[in-house]
Design a protein around this motif. Structure first.
Motif, mmCIF file in Angstrom:
data_model
loop_
_atom_site.group_PDB
_atom_site.id
_atom_site.type_symbol
_atom_site.label_atom_id
_atom_site.label_comp_id
_atom_site.label_asym_id
_atom_site.label_seq_id
_atom_site.Cartn_x
_atom_site.Cartn_y
_atom_site.Cartn_z
ATOM 1 N N GLU A 96 0.869 -1.189 0.000
ATOM 2 C CA GLU A 96 0.000 0.000 0.000
ATOM 3 C C GLU A 96 0.908 1.242 0.000
ATOM 4 O O GLU A 96 1.923 1.264 0.711
ATOM 5 N N PRO A 97 0.614 2.269 -0.851
ATOM 6 C CA PRO A 97 1.564 3.369 -1.040
ATOM 7 C C PRO A 97 2.099 4.012 0.237
ATOM 8 O O PRO A 97 3.298 4.265 0.347
ATOM 9 N N GLU A 98 1.241 4.263 1.223
ATOM 10 C CA GLU A 98 1.720 4.917 2.457
ATOM 11 C C GLU A 98 2.769 4.047 3.155
ATOM 12 O O GLU A 98 3.767 4.545 3.658
ATOM 13 N N VAL A 99 2.510 2.739 3.165
ATOM 14 C CA VAL A 99 3.447 1.809 3.798
ATOM 15 C C VAL A 99 4.731 1.769 2.972
ATOM 16 O O VAL A 99 5.843 1.843 3.504
ATOM 17 N N PHE A 154 6.062 3.995 0.821
ATOM 18 C CA PHE A 154 6.930 5.180 0.846
ATOM 19 C C PHE A 154 7.565 5.389 2.226
ATOM 20 O O PHE A 154 8.692 5.859 2.320
ATOM 21 N N GLY A 155 6.843 5.002 3.283
ATOM 22 C CA GLY A 155 7.421 5.087 4.632
ATOM 23 C C GLY A 155 8.676 4.227 4.715
ATOM 24 O O GLY A 155 9.730 4.664 5.189
ATOM 25 N N PRO A 159 1.379 0.660 9.947
ATOM 26 C CA PRO A 159 2.434 1.374 9.224
ATOM 27 C C PRO A 159 1.887 2.582 8.475
ATOM 28 O O PRO A 159 0.695 2.638 8.175
ATOM 29 N N GLY A 160 2.751 3.536 8.185
ATOM 30 C CA GLY A 160 2.315 4.761 7.485
ATOM 31 C C GLY A 160 2.479 5.954 8.403
ATOM 32 O O GLY A 160 2.539 5.805 9.630
ATOM 33 N N ASN A 161 2.550 7.125 7.792
ATOM 34 C CA ASN A 161 2.836 8.324 8.556
ATOM 35 C C ASN A 161 2.106 9.513 7.925
ATOM 36 O O ASN A 161 2.292 9.799 6.749
ATOM 37 N N PHE A 214 11.589 5.696 2.487
ATOM 38 C CA PHE A 214 12.321 6.813 3.093
ATOM 39 C C PHE A 214 13.191 6.335 4.259
ATOM 40 O O PHE A 214 14.230 6.920 4.535
ATOM 41 N N ARG A 258 -3.882 8.565 6.045
ATOM 42 C CA ARG A 258 -3.553 8.457 7.476
ATOM 43 C C ARG A 258 -3.994 9.704 8.244
ATOM 44 O O ARG A 258 -3.262 10.235 9.064
ATOM 45 N N ILE A 287 7.215 15.407 2.738
ATOM 46 C CA ILE A 287 8.583 15.106 2.301
ATOM 47 C C ILE A 287 8.629 15.280 0.789
ATOM 48 O O ILE A 287 7.988 14.543 0.044
ATOM 49 N N LEU A 292 -6.455 6.228 3.673
ATOM 50 C CA LEU A 292 -5.293 6.183 2.778
ATOM 51 C C LEU A 292 -4.295 7.302 3.079
ATOM 52 O O LEU A 292 -3.098 7.128 2.890
ATOM 53 N N GLN A 305 4.066 12.139 5.881
ATOM 54 C CA GLN A 305 4.862 11.709 4.725
ATOM 55 C C GLN A 305 4.712 12.636 3.513
ATOM 56 O O GLN A 305 5.633 12.813 2.742
#
Lengths: 553, 328
Positions: A432-435, A437-438, B35-37, A441, B288, B43, B286, B40
Motif C-alpha cells: 500500500e503506497p503509504e506503507v 513510501f514510509g 504502518p504509514g505516517n 524513506f 492516514r 517530504i 489512505l 509523509q
C-alpha cells in the motif's frame, strides 16, 4: 389491480423523466471544464502542497512574476505579473521590484508592497508551517528560519520595494516568487490558526479568477476577475475543476464533451481518443521518471546503528551496472507506454537542455554483458541451479512496488523475467503506497521501484548528497564525496554556465556509479477539446496562463 | 410499561456509548500501530525537511502514544474530535459536509430496496411457481451476483455514453448554481438516478429473496388455511396476518443494512463521483488522517446503533410479543 396502477405510474415516470433528461454539455457556456481525480485540500496558497492546489491558487493569488517555459533553451523565462519590472543591483545582492499601481483586491482594497512584505513574513513564520517554510535560504532569517524583515526589505514607496539577499547567497527569482496574500485579511487571524482558516479568506483575491463556488469533492468553480489587468473581453469567463475520481469515468466524460481537458492520460488510451474528432492530443516531454532503487547500504545495519555499510547485493557499482544492462527498458517503453517517453540514463530530464549531459549514451539491453560483469564480481552459478551465488549466498531478492500502479506492475514482471535470464531470482511484492513510501524513506528495502518528478528549476542536491540525515530523498543511500563537493560548489556558484557544467559533471559520475537503474522519462499526455483556443501545454502544466484561453461557443 | 420502555432505551444508549468508546479507543491504537505516517506528504524536494518535523509537532505525533491518547480523550470529552490533517478543519465540520448527502442517498436507496423488494416478492408469491415467479427469482439471483461496479459502468455506458440521457457523474451540473430551487432539485434527481439504481439493485434482490421465502412459508401455514375457512377476506389475511409474520425477521436485516448504507457506499460514490461518507472515510484511511478516521468511525457507529434501535422498536410495534423479549 393495485400492482397494475403502480406499474402504470412507474411507466409514466420513466417515459416522462428520461426524454426530459439531457446531460448539460460545457459547450454551452464561455468556460472550460478540467477533469481532476481528487479534490484539493486547500485553496490557501500558504498550504497548496499538491500540483492542483498550486495551479488553482496561482490563478486566485498573483505572484510578483510569472514564468514561461522556453523549450528551445529548456529554462524558465521570467515575465511581469504583479511587478511590471525589476532590476538587480550590480553585485546581485539586492533586487528592486516596481509593482503595478492599478491592482486591487476583490474587496476594493489596493495592493501595495505591504502585502508583499506581509506575505514573506507569514510564509516564513514557523508558527504557520506554510509550504515554503525553511526555503528562503537566500534571505536574512533568524535561527527559527523566520525572515528578518528589517534587514531584508526596504520600502521605497507603496509600489517600489528593495529585497536584500544574504551576502553569501546565490539569489534566484524563483526563490522569491511567491503568491501574495492580502495583508488586511490575513493579519486578523492568529497565525497558529491560519492552517485551519479556510472559509473566510476565500472571498478576497487579486488573480485572474476569483472563487465562485467550491462544492467539496464535486467541483471548484472559478469566475474571471473582470477588474484584473489580466482580463481580456472575449476570453473564457469561467474555469471549472470537476472532481471525477474514477479514471475511466473521466475519460468517458472527456469523449462525451462533459469535460474539456484531462492530464495524465494512459498511453494505451491514446489510439481510442484519436478516433474522436473533437479532441486534441498532446504529449509533452515529462520531468517524471521511473527507476529501480538499489539500496547502496545494508538496510538492517543502517536501521540499527545508522552506520554506512555496503549492501551485500548492490553495494558494488559493477553489479548495479550489470542489472541495468540486464533490463530491457525498451520493451517496457514500447509495450506499455507506446513509446510515449524515452530511456533515462541519469537524474536530469531531457527538457533541461542547458543542464543535460548529452554526451552520455543510455546503456542498451545486453544480458551477455551483464552476466560477464556479474561474473567479474564473483556472482557465478556454482551449483548449476540456474541462480547465481557468491560465498554460498544466492542472488535472490524482493522487488517492492507501490500498489495501484499498472505501469509499475507491468514493468516489474518484465524485470523479473529479464533478471531470471541472467540468473537472478526476483520476488515481487506490492505494498500500500503509504506503507511503501514510509519504508522507502527509512531505507528498509533492498530493491524497489518508484518514480521522481524533477523540480523546476533543477536541484540535484536533495537526491544525491551523501548526508542522509539532511537529505531524506537520497533513498538509495548513495555515497560519493566528489558529488558532494560539486553540489556544494553549485550552491555558491553565481555563473549559470558554470553551474550547468557542474551539473553535467555530476551526471557523469552518477552515470558511472549507477546508484539506481534509471528506467524512462514519461511523457505527460494531455488531451483537450478542440473548442479551446490559445492553449499552450508546457512542462509547467496545462492550465498555466489559462486566462488567455478562449472557446468556440 | 412506558417507564420500562424508557429504562430500556436509556440502558441501550448507555451500553451503546460504552461500545462507541471502546470502538474509537481500538481504532485510535490500531491506527497508531499501523504502518504509514500522516506527515509523509510533507517530504518533497520542494519543501524544507524541517517542515515535516514542525507538522509532526503540531499534530502531537512526536509525543508518546499514551500521552497522545490522554489528550485525545480529554478533547473528546469536550466534544472535540480534533482537526483533520487533510482538510485542516474540525473533524465534525468536515463530516457535516458529507453526512447530509449520505443520509439522503442511503435513505432513498433503502426505501427503493424495501419498496421494490416488497413489490416483487408479492408479485412472485401471487404467481407462486408460475412463469413470473421463476423470471423474478432467476433475475434477482443474477443481479445479486453482478458486482455493483459492473452495473454502474454498464448503466453509464447505456444511459450516458450511448443515449446521452443522464449525467455520468457528480451530484449536480456545473451550472446548477444558476438554476431555480426546482431546477436544482430536478438537477440533483437526474444525477441520482443511475447511482440509486446501482446501489439499490443488489439490495432489492436480497430483500426479494428474504421476503418471497418468508411470504411463501406464512401462506403455507395452517392458521392461514383456518382463517380462509372462517371466511376472512384475502386482503384482511394478507394485511393483518401474512405481512406481520413475514416481515419480522426481515426488519433486523434491514436495520443492519441501513446502518451499513449510512457508513457510505464507496464503490457507487467512486464510480459516480459522489461526495459521500464512503469516499471521505477511505481517503482519510489512505492519507492516514487519524482524527478524521476516528470521527468517521464514530459517526458510522452511531448511525448503525440508531438504525438497529429503530429496527427493534419497529419490530416491537408490529409484533407486541417481541416488545417483552426486547424489554427483557
Amino acid at each position: 389491480m393495485r400492482f397494475k396502477q403502480i406499474y402504470f405510474i412507474l411507466l409514466l415516470l420513466i417515459i416522462g423523466i428520461l426524454p426530459a433528461c439531457n446531460t448539460s454539455s460545457p459547450t454551452k457556456f464561455n468556460g472550460v471544464v478540467v477533469g481532476i481525480s481528487s479534490d484539493v485540500e486547500s485553496l490557501n496558497p500558504l498550504f497548496s502542497f499538491t500540483v492542483n492546489e498550486g495551479n488553482i491558487s496561482e490563478l486566485l493569488y498573483l505572484s510578483p512574476l510569472q514564468f514561461q517555459w522556453d523549450s528551445s533553451k529548456g529554462e524558465l523565462i521570467p515575465q511581469p505579473m504583479l511587478a511590471k519590472s525589476w532590476q538587480w543591483s550590480k553585485d546581485s545582492s539586492s533586487i528592486t521590484f516596481y509593482f503595478r499601481k492599478n491592482v486591487k483586491w476583490t474587496d476594493g482594497v489596493p495592493f501595495t508592497v505591504k502585502d508583499v512584505i506581509f506575505s514573506f513574513d507569514v510564509y516564513s513564520d514557523p508558527l504557520v508551517q506554510s509550504r515554503l517554510f525553511g526555503t528562503f535560504k537566500s534571505l536574512y532569517t533568524d535561527s527559527s528560519q523566520h525572515i528578518n524583515l528589517a534587514k531584508t526589505f526596504k520600502v521605497v514607496n507603496p509600489y517600489e520595494l528593495i529585497i536584500n539577499f544574504r551576502k553569501d547567497a546565490v539569489p534566484s527569482l524563483v526563490d522569491i516568487n511567491i503568491p501574495i496574500i492580502p495583508e488586511h485579511v490575513f493579519k486578523n487571524v492568529d497565525r497558529k490558526n491560519l492552517i485551519t482558516y479556510e472559509k473566510n479568506h476565500n472571498s478576497v483575491f487579486d488573480g485572474a479568477f476569483y472563487l465562485k463556488k467550491w462544492n467539496k469533492n464535486q467541483s471548484i468553480i472559478l469566475q474571471a476577475n473582470k477588474n484584473s489587468f489580466l482580463y481580456k473581453p472575449g476570453n473564457i469567463d469561467r474555469l471549472i475543476f470537476k472532481v471525477i475520481p474514477d479514471y475511466t469515468s473521466r475519460l468517458t466524460q472527456l469523449k462525451q464533451g462533459e469535460i474539456d481537458l484531462m492530464e495524465d492520460i494512459r498511453a494505451d488510451d491514446v489510439p481510442i481518443l484519436r478516433n474522436s474528432n473533437n479532441l486534441v492530443i498532446t504529449a509533452i516531454k515529462g520531468r517524471e521518471y521511473d527507476y529501480i532503487g538499489w539500496n547502496n547500504l545494508n538496510p538492517s545495519i543502517y536501521e540499527k546503528s545508522k552506520k554506512i555499510v555496503s549492501n551485500q547485493f548492490f553495494g558494488d557499482y559493477r553489479v548495479r551496472t550489470a542489472l541495468t544492462d540486464a533490463i530491457n527498458r525498451e520493451e517496457i517503453l514500447r509495450e506499455f507506454l507506446d513509446n510515449h517517453g524515452e530511456i533515462a540514463y541519469g537524474p536530469v530530464a531531457p527538457i533541461f537542455k542547458s543542464e543535460l549531459d548529452t554526451t552520455l549514451i543510455p546503456r542498451s539491453y545486453d544480458p551477455g554483458k551483464a552476466k560477464e560483469l556479474l561474473s567479474q564480481v564473483g556472482w557465478r552459478d556454482s551449483n548449476n541451479d540456474g541462480i547465481l551465488d557468491k560465498n554460498g549466498k544466492k542472488f535472490s531478492f524482493t522487488l517492492y512496488i507501490p500498489s495501484g500502479n499498472p505501469r509499475r506492475q507491468f514493468a516489474a514482471s518484465i524485470i523479473q523475467n529479464n533478471l531470471r535470464i541472467v540468473g537472478i531470482e526476483v520476488k515481487i511484492q506490492s505494498l500500500e503506497p503509504e506503507v511503501f513510501f514510509g519504508k522507502m524513506f527509512d531505507k528498509k528495502f533492498n530493491a524497489w521501484m518508484a518514480g521522481w518528478s524533477v523540480p523546476i528549476p533543477l536541484d540535484l542536491k536533495p537526491y544525491w548528497n551523501s548526508n542522509l540525515k539532511e537529505n531524506i530523498l537520497n533513498v538509495a543511500g548513495y555515497q560519493n564525496h566528489q558529488v558532494n563537493t560539486l553540489l556544494n560548489k553549485i550552491d555558491v556558484e553565481k555563473s549559470k554556465e558554470k553551474r550547468n557544467n557542474l551539473n553535467k559533471k555530476i551526471q557523469d559520475i552518477i552515470y558511472k556509479d549507477e546508484p539506481f537503474t534509471f528506467l524512462y522519462w514519461i511523457d505527460n499526455i494531455v488531451v483537450y477539446n478542440k473548442r479551446i483556443k490559445g492553449i499552450n501545454v508546457t512542462p509547467l502544466g496545462a492550465v498555466l496562463h489559462c486566462w488567455n484561453w478562449s472557446v468556440n461557443k | 410499561m412506558k417507564k420500562q420502555i424508557l429504562n430500556t432505551i436509556i440502558r441501550r444508549i448507555f451500553t451503546s456509548l460504552i461500545v462507541l468508546f471502546l470502538l474509537i479507543t481500538f481504532i485510535f491504537f490500531l491506527l497508531r500501530i499501523s504502518p504509514g505516517n500522516p506527515t509523509q506528504k510533507f517530504i518533497s524536494p520542494e519543501l524544507s525537511p524541517k517542515l515535516a518535523e514542525k507538522v509532526k509537532e503540531s499534530f502531537n505525533l512526536d509525543k508518546p502514544l499514551f500521552k497522545q491518547y490522554e489528550s485525545f480523550i480529554g478533547n473528546l470529552i469536550k466534544g472535540n474530535f480534533g482537526i483533520s490533517y487533510t482538510y485542516r478543519a474540525p473533524v465534525l465540520s468536515v463530516i457535516w459536509n458529507f453526512l447530509p448527502f449520505t443520509l439522503m442517498f442511503s435513505l432513498m436507496s433503502f426505501i427503493i430496496q424495501i419498496g421494490f423488494g416488497f413489490l416483487l416478492s408479492f408479485l412472485a408469491v401471487k404467481n407462486i411457481n408460475g412463469k413470473l415467479d421463476h423470471l423474478i427469482s432467476k433475475s434477482s439471483l443474477m443481479i445479486y451476483a453482478i458486482p455493483s461496479f459492473v452495473i454502474g459502468v454498464s448503466l453509464i455506458y447505456i444511459f450516458s455514453v450511448q443515449f446521452n440521457l443522464l449525467p455520468s457523474s457528480g451530484f449536480s451540473s456545473i451550472n446548477s448554481y444558476s438554476l431555480s430551487f426546482i431546477g436544482k432539485l430536478w438537477d440533483h434527481l437526474e444525477h441520482l438516478i443511475l447511482p440509486l439504481i446501482t446501489l439499490s439493485l443488489g439490495g432489492i434482490a436480497i430483500y426479494f429473496r428474504y421476503l418471497r421465502d418468508n411470504l411463501e412459508d406464512v401462506y403455507n401455514q395452517t392458521f392461514i388455511l383456518n382463517l380462509r375457512a372462517n371466511g376472512f377476506s384475502e386482503k384482511e389475511i394478507t394485511k393483518k396476518h401474512v405481512i406481520p409474520n413475514a416481515v419480522s425477521p426481515l426488519i433486523s436485516v434491514a436495520g443492519v443494512e441501513l446502518g451499513l448504507l449510512f457508513s457510505g457506499a464507496l464503490i457507487t460514490e467512486v464510480i459516480f463521483g459522489l461526495p459521500g461518507m464512503g469516499r471521505l472515510t477511505i481517503n482519510a484511511i489512505l492519507s492516514r488522517d487519524y482524527p478524521l478516521v476516528i470521527g468517521c468511525t464514530f459517526v458510522s457507529g452511531v448511525l448503525i446503533i440508531i438504525s438497529n434501535l429503530i429496527a427493534d422498536l419497529f419490530k416491537a410495534k408490529i409484533d407486541k410479543r417481541l416488545l417483552k423479549e426486547i424489554l427483557n
